[in-house]
Design an enzyme around this catalytic site. Sequence first.
Site, short mmCIF file in Angstrom:
data_model
loop_
_atom_site.label_atom_id
_atom_site.label_comp_id
_atom_site.label_asym_id
_atom_site.label_seq_id
_atom_site.Cartn_x
_atom_site.Cartn_y
_atom_site.Cartn_z
N SER A 172 48.87 36.39 51.95
CA SER A 172 50.21 36.38 51.36
C SER A 172 50.99 37.63 51.80
O SER A 172 51.20 37.84 52.99
CB SER A 172 50.10 36.27 49.84
OG SER A 172 51.34 35.96 49.27
N ASP A 397 50.52 24.70 51.83
CA ASP A 397 51.12 25.83 51.12
C ASP A 397 52.61 25.87 51.44
O ASP A 397 53.01 25.71 52.59
CB ASP A 397 50.46 27.13 51.57
CG ASP A 397 51.15 28.37 51.03
OD1 ASP A 397 51.69 28.29 49.90
OD2 ASP A 397 51.16 29.40 51.72
N HIS A 453 47.67 27.94 49.45
CA HIS A 453 47.89 29.35 49.74
C HIS A 453 46.60 30.16 49.71
O HIS A 453 46.39 31.04 50.53
CB HIS A 453 48.87 29.90 48.69
CG HIS A 453 49.46 31.23 49.01
ND1 HIS A 453 50.31 31.44 50.07
CD2 HIS A 453 49.32 32.44 48.40
CE1 HIS A 453 50.69 32.71 50.09
NE2 HIS A 453 50.09 33.34 49.09
#
Length: 476
Positions: A172, A397, A453
């Site tokens: 991320s 994601d 994710h």
Amino acid sequence: MRKFGDEMCILLLAVVLLGSEAAPEADEVRYLPGLSKQASFKQYSGYLTVGDHTHLHYWFVESQQHPSSDPVVLWLNGGPGCSSVDGLLTEHGPFLVQEDGVSLEYNPYSWNKISNMLYLESPAGVGFSYSDDKNYVTNDTEVSMNNYLALKRFFQLFPEYRSNQLFLTGESYGGIYIPTLAERVMEDDELNLQGVAVGNGMSSYELNDNSLVYFAYYHGILGNQLWANLQIFCCQQGKCDFYNHHNVNCSHYLSEVQAIVYTSGLNVYNLYAPCPGGVGQRVGMDGGHLVVRDLGNSFTRHPWMQLWNQKLRGVASFYEKVRLDPPCTNSTPSILYLNNPYVRLALHISPDALAWVMCSAEVNLNYGRLYKDVSKLYLKLLGALKYRVLVYNGDVDMACNFMGDEWFVESLHQKVEVQRRPWTYQDQEGPQVGGFVKEFSNIAFLTVKGSGHMVPSDKPAAAYAIFSRFLLKQPY
């Protein structure tokens, strides 16, 4: 008598020298609540102090295989402002927290099966990390320096690992943390850096924003009429700009896209997964805390998002306790476990540390995002011609979608070594297609089929296969 005194001095000196060449005993976790059977490997938890007043909490788990020779792997979760201990307890650590918030179960796909894993809660204000002055305003440059200093401090405390291979990994906003840290580490000959790996990383705001609109349309989220209006007002001569546009009508229709993606109840971290706890509001109350379900990494240039962030800061300033939870995530088990006083005691948590939350609203809302694109940092790494680089993405994601990162890797214009192809891994049913991979000189881009994710949470066996092949320099 004097001879005996001399011998005692020599013995004491030997003890001191031996002690300086071993891990700090005071930080060893000898008993961890929640485990039915204590770990067979050593683990340590404590603080890496950088500067005069910053104390970054670390949790280090030794390899279950050959700790003395296996690589040291640093892991950073993103946010900015989210805890890497969440990565340990819910993604790829040796034990995973259970729904009751009390018990831990061993993870058959733990990354410490083949590596020494260092989980660092960064920056100060995140998790159990804290600063003496309670100032948690920071930015990309300061964070990369403090992460570098923390890494140096770790090897001072654990000198037996200095010569081991070192890898920097994260996910991320780790897409910013890792390359900015790598730039510093690669210039330090005392650190044996071998490579970096980033999962579902924020690499370029522009490419992430542009690709998300395509992703949403081709996954059936946007209707034909909205798509047609976006084409009319945001695109010219076959090229669409959803990031740096100057058309009022384009902004209007992008607001519709944002509303659909972020406020209609979809799980932004995994399009095809349910939303834990059901569809809820972006701001609400829970146990006296103002809970904000937002991280705001997409469409940051858009007036709609800027206005939302301003409102968010204003509302948050009225509350003493603000908790930031990524949307459609359930952090309750981790919160319950890590705030158990017996767990805090076992992990040697300072009484000055705040109560643990998954993400710090104070850090996130006051964070200076200085890097909007990290291509120059990647090119610097690749230019050294000696580091392995992996960019991998779960392909459902929406927070940091695969298409944006694929465009990013392609934009580096590296020589193609292996054309895009399926990659496979073994599960209980036999060989499975894990996704697709394209390999360039010293860098690979890889997708994980059906994952969101947090790849190690959604596809643990596939994630372990990727990690082990990256680490051991095996073909994907």
